[in-house]
Design a protein around this motif. Sequence first.
Motif, mmCIF file in Angstrom:
data_model
loop_
_atom_site.group_PDB
_atom_site.id
_atom_site.type_symbol
_atom_site.label_atom_id
_atom_site.label_comp_id
_atom_site.label_asym_id
_atom_site.label_seq_id
_atom_site.Cartn_x
_atom_site.Cartn_y
_atom_site.Cartn_z
ATOM 1 N N LEU A 33 0.629 -1.306 -0.087
ATOM 2 C CA LEU A 33 0.136 0.013 0.015
ATOM 3 C C LEU A 33 0.848 1.192 -0.163
ATOM 4 O O LEU A 33 0.617 2.245 -0.770
ATOM 5 N N LEU A 34 1.915 1.219 0.879
ATOM 6 C CA LEU A 34 2.845 2.360 0.940
ATOM 7 C C LEU A 34 3.499 2.477 -0.543
ATOM 8 O O LEU A 34 3.558 3.845 -0.830
ATOM 9 N N MET A 35 3.911 1.512 -1.028
ATOM 10 C CA MET A 35 4.524 1.664 -2.422
ATOM 11 C C MET A 35 3.534 2.219 -3.319
ATOM 12 O O MET A 35 3.932 2.987 -4.356
ATOM 13 N N GLY A 36 2.473 1.758 -3.355
ATOM 14 C CA GLY A 36 1.224 2.354 -4.074
ATOM 15 C C GLY A 36 1.024 3.626 -3.995
ATOM 16 O O GLY A 36 0.740 4.618 -5.059
ATOM 17 N N ALA A 37 0.999 4.089 -2.924
ATOM 18 C CA ALA A 37 0.853 5.430 -2.418
ATOM 19 C C ALA A 37 1.825 6.402 -2.999
ATOM 20 O O ALA A 37 1.699 7.575 -3.670
ATOM 21 N N ALA A 38 3.338 6.024 -2.916
ATOM 22 C CA ALA A 38 4.249 6.702 -3.616
ATOM 23 C C ALA A 38 4.126 6.817 -5.074
ATOM 24 O O ALA A 38 4.448 7.949 -5.571
ATOM 25 N N LEU A 39 3.714 5.661 -5.771
ATOM 26 C CA LEU A 39 3.509 5.685 -7.189
ATOM 27 C C LEU A 39 2.421 6.638 -7.453
ATOM 28 O O LEU A 39 2.421 7.670 -8.470
ATOM 29 N N SER A 40 1.556 6.793 -6.714
ATOM 30 C CA SER A 40 0.405 7.525 -6.873
ATOM 31 C C SER A 40 0.757 9.165 -6.905
ATOM 32 O O SER A 40 0.250 9.972 -7.504
ATOM 33 N N VAL A 41 1.596 9.394 -6.109
ATOM 34 C CA VAL A 41 1.925 10.809 -5.665
ATOM 35 C C VAL A 41 2.972 11.176 -6.931
ATOM 36 O O VAL A 41 2.665 12.202 -7.379
ATOM 37 N N THR A 42 3.616 10.184 -7.390
ATOM 38 C CA THR A 42 4.395 10.587 -8.534
ATOM 39 C C THR A 42 3.803 10.383 -9.906
ATOM 40 O O THR A 42 4.750 10.563 -11.085
ATOM 41 N N VAL A 43 2.800 10.118 -9.808
ATOM 42 C CA VAL A 43 2.116 9.654 -11.515
ATOM 43 C C VAL A 43 2.100 10.958 -12.193
ATOM 44 O O VAL A 43 2.102 12.121 -11.735
ATOM 45 N N ARG A 44 2.207 10.564 -13.530
ATOM 46 C CA ARG A 44 2.280 11.731 -14.603
ATOM 47 C C ARG A 44 1.039 12.723 -14.368
ATOM 48 O O ARG A 44 0.016 12.017 -14.465
ATOM 49 N N GLY A 45 1.156 13.784 -14.507
ATOM 50 C CA GLY A 45 0.068 14.796 -14.464
ATOM 51 C C GLY A 45 0.604 16.110 -15.301
ATOM 52 O O GLY A 45 1.521 16.004 -16.092
ATOM 53 N N ILE A 46 -0.201 17.312 -14.943
ATOM 54 C CA ILE A 46 0.269 18.443 -15.595
ATOM 55 C C ILE A 46 1.506 18.778 -15.567
ATOM 56 O O ILE A 46 2.425 19.233 -16.160
ATOM 57 N N HIS A 47 2.063 18.544 -14.020
ATOM 58 C CA HIS A 47 3.295 19.234 -13.524
ATOM 59 C C HIS A 47 4.100 17.788 -13.163
ATOM 60 O O HIS A 47 3.472 16.819 -12.232
ATOM 61 N N GLU A 48 5.186 17.315 -14.032
ATOM 62 C CA GLU A 48 5.986 15.860 -13.880
ATOM 63 C C GLU A 48 6.820 15.930 -12.747
ATOM 64 O O GLU A 48 7.614 16.928 -12.652
ATOM 65 N N THR A 49 6.789 15.092 -11.936
ATOM 66 C CA THR A 49 7.552 14.800 -10.899
ATOM 67 C C THR A 49 7.736 13.226 -10.962
ATOM 68 O O THR A 49 7.010 12.377 -11.158
ATOM 69 N N GLY A 50 9.025 12.869 -10.104
ATOM 70 C CA GLY A 50 9.230 11.278 -10.223
ATOM 71 C C GLY A 50 9.412 11.144 -8.571
ATOM 72 O O GLY A 50 9.404 11.828 -7.723
ATOM 73 N N MET A 51 9.854 9.743 -8.451
ATOM 74 C CA MET A 51 10.061 9.364 -7.287
ATOM 75 C C MET A 51 11.168 9.942 -6.461
ATOM 76 O O MET A 51 11.150 10.114 -5.320
#
Length: 368
Positions: free
Chosen positions: A39-57
């Motif tokens: 679940l925590l790994m999934g949360a980290a991926l959800s935070v960094t998922v591509r959007g209007i402003h791109e950010t990574g892990m």
Amino acid sequence: MQSISPDQVELPVGADSLGARYLASRTTRLAIIACAFVLLMGAALSVTVRGIHETGMADLLRVIASHASFGAISASLDAQSELVLLHLRLPRVVMAMIAGAALSVAGVLMQAITRNPLVSPYTIGVSSAAAFGAAVAIMFGVGLTGAGIYFIPLTAFVFALIAATAVFSMSWWRNMGPQAMILTGIALMYLFSAMTAAVQFIATEQQLARVVHWTFGSLNGVRWPAVVICAGVLAVVLPVMQAQAWKLNVLTVAGDDVAHSLGVHVARLRAMAIVLAVVAAASVISFLGVIGFVGLIGPHVARMMIGGDHRYLLPFAAITGAALLLAADTIGRLAFAPVVVPVGIVVAFVGVPLFLHLILSRQRTNYA
């Protein structure tokens, strides 16, 4: 007559020997820990998922390290990226997990005290009462006007508590059983829904848009203070009811009479579970709006995977509820990007087929 502690009651766990039971419980604990990590790994991926402003892990880890060290470690990010991660995406994802966990735990408690697998916080009118409270606050400005920015959430919270208090007061006054209590809650649910519709009927276009958007259930605009409040409520509810896990086992397996004969104060246990379940659900609904199915499906998925022992069911239901709402929010953000679909709508689309699958694929619900 000497009473027997619920801790002395042997509940079936599907094994014949003490060693096998120990192995089963150890396996269950490891499974819960593994699922929490996923679940925590999934949360980290959800935070960094591509959007209007791109950010990574790597950007996320730098921001967390910078704030965890109080600036001793530089985030080395531009101000906009740090703002997006820290004040937009992180509170949204954390709130999704906390809200899903709280609603699912509330569902477990409601199902345990009523011994009915189809009960959820929505069933007893909490959600519809909160929606009516929010509609009244938005339309007429009537409510806790001294609450400032929390005017609408606190008004919705108070109306949710009023509905729950009405249901359980009538149940206690007339000495009704759990099934009659559920029917009373459903009646109040329809009453508050009709009252909300009446308020919407006389609303202006702008007011109607705000009320309807609130009833969708959304994580848009979530801020850290709301996250902290809901997390604080969950941090109280889960440990308190975890300590009562064996009593919940006795109540759900054996019923009121047998539980009472074994030394369980059934009325006190039921009142405690009701109050904590309603507070947990109402705190989430008052900030996010009406989100259904999580409090119903989360417990079912957890029970299907690890059984009905509340020692493990309560924490695992928190994980399944958190995962369900997190997945629904992520889908809502990506499905029609850049348009964000409210999480309440996505949960309904995901929840209905999943719930029907659970009903059709499982002949009976195991509470033991």
